[in-house]
Design an enzyme around this catalytic site. Sequence first.
Site, PDB file in Angstrom:
ATOM      1  N   LYS A 134       0.766  -1.300  -0.047  1.00 55.19           N
ATOM      2  CA  LYS A 134       0.015   0.163  -0.238  1.00 55.19           C
ATOM      3  C   LYS A 134       0.945   1.205   0.070  1.00 55.19           C
ATOM      4  O   LYS A 134       0.403   2.298   0.548  1.00 55.19           O
ATOM      5  CB  LYS A 134      -1.011   0.254   1.122  1.00 55.19           C
ATOM      6  CG  LYS A 134      -1.893  -1.160   1.403  1.00 55.19           C
ATOM      7  CD  LYS A 134      -2.399  -1.846   0.016  1.00 55.19           C
ATOM      8  CE  LYS A 134      -3.506  -1.137  -0.649  1.00 55.19           C
ATOM      9  NZ  LYS A 134      -3.967  -1.810  -1.854  1.00 55.19           N
ATOM     10  N   SER A 135       1.922   1.029  -0.506  1.00 52.29           N
ATOM     11  CA  SER A 135       2.825   2.352  -0.516  1.00 52.29           C
ATOM     12  C   SER A 135       2.989   3.127  -2.067  1.00 52.29           C
ATOM     13  O   SER A 135       3.853   4.024  -1.899  1.00 52.29           O
ATOM     14  CB  SER A 135       4.286   1.997  -0.379  1.00 52.29           C
ATOM     15  OG  SER A 135       4.340   1.168   0.780  1.00 52.29           O
ATOM     16  N   THR A 151       2.686   1.000  -4.852  1.00 51.66           N
ATOM     17  CA  THR A 151       3.443  -0.352  -5.804  1.00 51.66           C
ATOM     18  C   THR A 151       2.809  -0.167  -7.016  1.00 51.66           C
ATOM     19  O   THR A 151       3.215   0.008  -8.191  1.00 51.66           O
ATOM     20  CB  THR A 151       2.841  -1.785  -5.106  1.00 51.66           C
ATOM     21  OG1 THR A 151       2.986  -1.671  -3.574  1.00 51.66           O
ATOM     22  CG2 THR A 151       3.643  -2.729  -5.684  1.00 51.66           C
ATOM     23  N   THR A 202       8.021  -6.849  -5.563  1.00 58.22           N
ATOM     24  CA  THR A 202       8.096  -7.843  -4.266  1.00 58.22           C
ATOM     25  C   THR A 202       7.731  -6.933  -3.073  1.00 58.22           C
ATOM     26  O   THR A 202       8.114  -5.672  -3.193  1.00 58.22           O
ATOM     27  CB  THR A 202       9.481  -8.432  -3.953  1.00 58.22           C
ATOM     28  OG1 THR A 202       9.288  -9.153  -2.812  1.00 58.22           O
ATOM     29  CG2 THR A 202      10.527  -7.536  -3.714  1.00 58.22           C
ATOM     30  N   HIS A 203       7.115  -7.465  -2.044  1.00 58.08           N
ATOM     31  CA  HIS A 203       6.879  -6.935  -0.851  1.00 58.08           C
ATOM     32  C   HIS A 203       7.676  -7.574   0.191  1.00 58.08           C
ATOM     33  O   HIS A 203       7.526  -7.163   1.253  1.00 58.08           O
ATOM     34  CB  HIS A 203       5.132  -7.047  -0.558  1.00 58.08           C
ATOM     35  CG  HIS A 203       4.102  -6.216  -1.178  1.00 58.08           C
ATOM     36  ND1 HIS A 203       4.416  -5.013  -1.550  1.00 58.08           N
ATOM     37  CD2 HIS A 203       3.031  -6.747  -1.488  1.00 58.08           C
ATOM     38  CE1 HIS A 203       3.316  -4.617  -2.155  1.00 58.08           C
ATOM     39  NE2 HIS A 203       2.464  -5.610  -2.239  1.00 58.08           N
ATOM     40  N   SER A 216      -4.533   2.842   4.339  1.00 56.93           N
ATOM     41  CA  SER A 216      -4.829   2.205   3.056  1.00 56.93           C
ATOM     42  C   SER A 216      -4.686   0.624   3.122  1.00 56.93           C
ATOM     43  O   SER A 216      -5.390  -0.044   2.634  1.00 56.93           O
ATOM     44  CB  SER A 216      -3.511   2.576   2.075  1.00 56.93           C
ATOM     45  OG  SER A 216      -3.811   2.131   0.712  1.00 56.93           O
ATOM     46  N   PHE A 257      -4.165   9.850 -10.662  1.00 53.83           N
ATOM     47  CA  PHE A 257      -5.222   8.762  -9.962  1.00 53.83           C
ATOM     48  C   PHE A 257      -6.360   8.713 -10.857  1.00 53.83           C
ATOM     49  O   PHE A 257      -6.906   7.527 -10.861  1.00 53.83           O
ATOM     50  CB  PHE A 257      -5.251   9.417  -8.665  1.00 53.83           C
ATOM     51  CG  PHE A 257      -6.170   8.544  -7.863  1.00 53.83           C
ATOM     52  CD1 PHE A 257      -5.902   7.161  -7.277  1.00 53.83           C
ATOM     53  CD2 PHE A 257      -7.582   8.917  -7.677  1.00 53.83           C
ATOM     54  CE1 PHE A 257      -6.579   6.482  -6.611  1.00 53.83           C
ATOM     55  CE2 PHE A 257      -8.615   8.243  -6.754  1.00 53.83           C
ATOM     56  CZ  PHE A 257      -8.047   6.715  -6.423  1.00 53.83           C
ATOM     57  N   MET A 316      -5.835   6.000 -13.528  1.00 56.08           N
ATOM     58  CA  MET A 316      -5.791   4.906 -12.944  1.00 56.08           C
ATOM     59  C   MET A 316      -6.679   4.072 -12.315  1.00 56.08           C
ATOM     60  O   MET A 316      -7.092   2.862 -12.451  1.00 56.08           O
ATOM     61  CB  MET A 316      -4.494   4.885 -12.072  1.00 56.08           C
ATOM     62  CG  MET A 316      -3.196   4.975 -12.942  1.00 56.08           C
ATOM     63  SD  MET A 316      -1.803   4.699 -11.870  1.00 56.08           S
ATOM     64  CE  MET A 316      -1.771   2.841 -11.096  1.00 56.08           C
ATOM     65  N   ARG A 370      -8.719   3.841  -4.228  1.00 51.59           N
ATOM     66  CA  ARG A 370      -9.645   4.386  -3.178  1.00 51.59           C
ATOM     67  C   ARG A 370      -9.616   5.727  -3.094  1.00 51.59           C
ATOM     68  O   ARG A 370     -10.566   6.263  -3.561  1.00 51.59           O
ATOM     69  CB  ARG A 370      -9.168   3.520  -1.841  1.00 51.59           C
ATOM     70  CG  ARG A 370     -10.450   3.816  -0.793  1.00 51.59           C
ATOM     71  CD  ARG A 370      -9.591   3.173   0.651  1.00 51.59           C
ATOM     72  NE  ARG A 370      -8.545   3.810   1.086  1.00 51.59           N
ATOM     73  CZ  ARG A 370      -8.125   4.989   1.863  1.00 51.59           C
ATOM     74  NH1 ARG A 370      -9.413   5.443   2.425  1.00 51.59           N
ATOM     75  NH2 ARG A 370      -7.299   5.475   2.022  1.00 51.59           N
TER      76      ARG A 370
HETATM   77  S1  PPS Z   1      -0.621  -2.889  -3.241  1.00 50.72           S
HETATM   78  O1  PPS Z   1      -2.054  -3.724  -2.796  1.00 50.72           O
HETATM   79  O2  PPS Z   1       0.272  -3.275  -2.222  1.00 50.72           O
HETATM   80  O3  PPS Z   1      -0.199  -3.204  -4.404  1.00 50.72           O
HETATM   81  O4  PPS Z   1      -1.133  -1.623  -3.107  1.00 50.72           O
HETATM   82  P1  PPS Z   1      -0.309  -0.346  -3.802  1.00 50.72           P
HETATM   83  O5  PPS Z   1      -0.459  -0.356  -4.943  1.00 50.72           O
HETATM   84  O6  PPS Z   1       1.005  -0.535  -3.129  1.00 50.72           O
HETATM   85  O7  PPS Z   1      -1.019   1.011  -2.919  1.00 50.72           O
HETATM   86  C1  PPS Z   1      -2.528   1.195  -3.166  1.00 50.72           C
HETATM   87  C2  PPS Z   1      -2.541   2.718  -2.884  1.00 50.72           C
HETATM   88  O8  PPS Z   1      -2.032   3.583  -3.781  1.00 50.72           O
HETATM   89  C3  PPS Z   1      -2.954   4.367  -4.446  1.00 50.72           C
HETATM   90  N1  PPS Z   1      -2.674   4.653  -5.682  1.00 50.72           N
HETATM   91  C4  PPS Z   1      -2.301   6.081  -6.364  1.00 50.72           C
HETATM   92  N2  PPS Z   1      -2.737   7.247  -5.659  1.00 50.72           N
HETATM   93  C5  PPS Z   1      -2.274   8.328  -6.229  1.00 50.72           C
HETATM   94  N3  PPS Z   1      -2.035   8.024  -7.662  1.00 50.72           N
HETATM   95  C6  PPS Z   1      -2.145   7.084  -8.237  1.00 50.72           C
HETATM   96  N4  PPS Z   1      -1.979   7.003  -9.615  1.00 50.72           N
HETATM   97  C7  PPS Z   1      -2.375   5.703  -7.696  1.00 50.72           C
HETATM   98  N5  PPS Z   1      -2.536   4.528  -7.996  1.00 50.72           N
HETATM   99  C8  PPS Z   1      -2.612   3.868  -6.610  1.00 50.72           C
HETATM  100  C9  PPS Z   1      -4.333   3.617  -3.990  1.00 50.72           C
HETATM  101  O9  PPS Z   1      -5.482   4.331  -4.529  1.00 50.72           O
HETATM  102  C10 PPS Z   1      -3.943   3.192  -2.912  1.00 50.72           C
HETATM  103  O10 PPS Z   1      -3.904   4.250  -1.608  1.00 50.72           O
HETATM  104  P2  PPS Z   1      -5.235   4.712  -0.790  1.00 50.72           P
HETATM  105  O11 PPS Z   1      -4.818   5.381   0.285  1.00 50.72           O
HETATM  106  O12 PPS Z   1      -5.956   3.358  -0.385  1.00 50.72           O
HETATM  107  O13 PPS Z   1      -6.353   5.098  -1.919  1.00 50.72           O
END
Ligand code: PPS
Length: 378
Positions: free
Chosen positions: A90-91, A93, A147-148, A178, A272, A275, A301
């Site tokens: 959730k960083s 990725t 990878t995580h 998240s 965002f 995507m 989200r």
């Molecule tokens: S995972 O399951 O570990 O692969 O999740 P990960 O992709 O690391 O993290 C998902 C969060 O990233 C946000 N996200 C984005 N934020 C801003 N811009 C873009 N383009 C974008 N793409 C993914 C996603 O909404 C999740 O964060 P939260 O806070 O839950 O919305």
Amino acid sequence: MISLKFLYNNPLGKLFTNDKISKNSVVILAETDPDLDSDQQRAQYVRSIPKALLFKNLLLQGYLVNPKFLKKIDNFQIKSDDLWLATYPKSGTTWTEEIISLIYNNGDIDKVKDKLLATRVVHFEVGPPLGHSRWLKKLKSPRLLATHLPVTHIPSQLKQSKCKIIYVMRNPKDNAVSYYHHHRISTYLGNYRGPWNTFVDLFANGHLAHGDWFEHIKGYRQLSIQYPNRVLFISYEELKTDLPKMIELIANFVERKLSQEVIDRIAKHCSFDEMKTNNMVNREKIPIKDLFDMTESKFMRKGIIGDWKTHFSTQQSKQFDDKYNDKLNELGLTVCYDSEDAYHRMQTNGRIINKNFQSFDDNQNITDNSDSGYDISL
Ligand code: PPS
């Protein structure tokens, strides 16, 4: 379309997924951990994850993680032109995966728009119950892998080989929020139904799947300090504050020269809003139908800095500040908890992550040898 229910509950499906897991192995079923009941909060969480595994003491989901594969991870052959992306879940990725996939395709959106992201940037430790290893080996070079796993659990070659690694960190408060929502929508994480207050404790105590957030950051931060030309350490907040600039930074790091027009095209595609509606990345269209239950919230989200303010109590926020801020500073890491701060730092210093924070002394204590603070270039 295949389902987890079929793979893990149906006698036919179980033929593919029923790995025998012995008790004295590097991978065990987490519920057989003799210490499990010493912490009831952790025990309840661990039992809520279907078939949860402990891989050298690291808690992992059970579905789509193959114990046989985990056992062989250390011998995995790295290629010098691999590009690895490492993150705590959730960083950012998925976001960074889409960025690197486009950089490697020269910003040609037509080349990626009909291909699921998971087939372009392949998750290392998560995959189909059969043939995952073979698939990874057969991937065309340059391989893009994600990878995580924390540094302590990645293939040993990966630490020393010539290939490049990008690590993305996110501030721990937004990361926890998240991850909380992700637990609620994810069948493979047991569709968490406990309270936020419990979840935040599990995060702070390092009990969640993929382990302790700070230790994850620390391991890769140290690697990036040790190998600054091989490991690029960036943050979600940097991506969010100045995406075109971060795309250029990543492209330079992987030695791909992009024109401003291509950078801007990738930035637009990876916003965002784009995507969120892109079925190749938003998990709405995946080969396993019951991996997520997105009736309550979505994988894409909110995508903002600072959503933690709608979840954390004042006391929880202080607990996180006390727990993490000093330790992060020792690693030369300042985290941004809101967008104004992130914007201000990017404007003033060019980056949020301090790239000049370089060396360890012989006792592995980190010493700051940067005199002028931050550096925009690579
Ligand atoms: S995972 O399951 O570990 O692969 O999740 P990960 O992709 O690391 O993290 C998902 C969060 O990233 C946000 N996200 C984005 N934020 C801003 N811009 C873009 N383009 C974008 N793409 C993914 C996603 O909404 C999740 O964060 P939260 O806070 O839950 O919305």
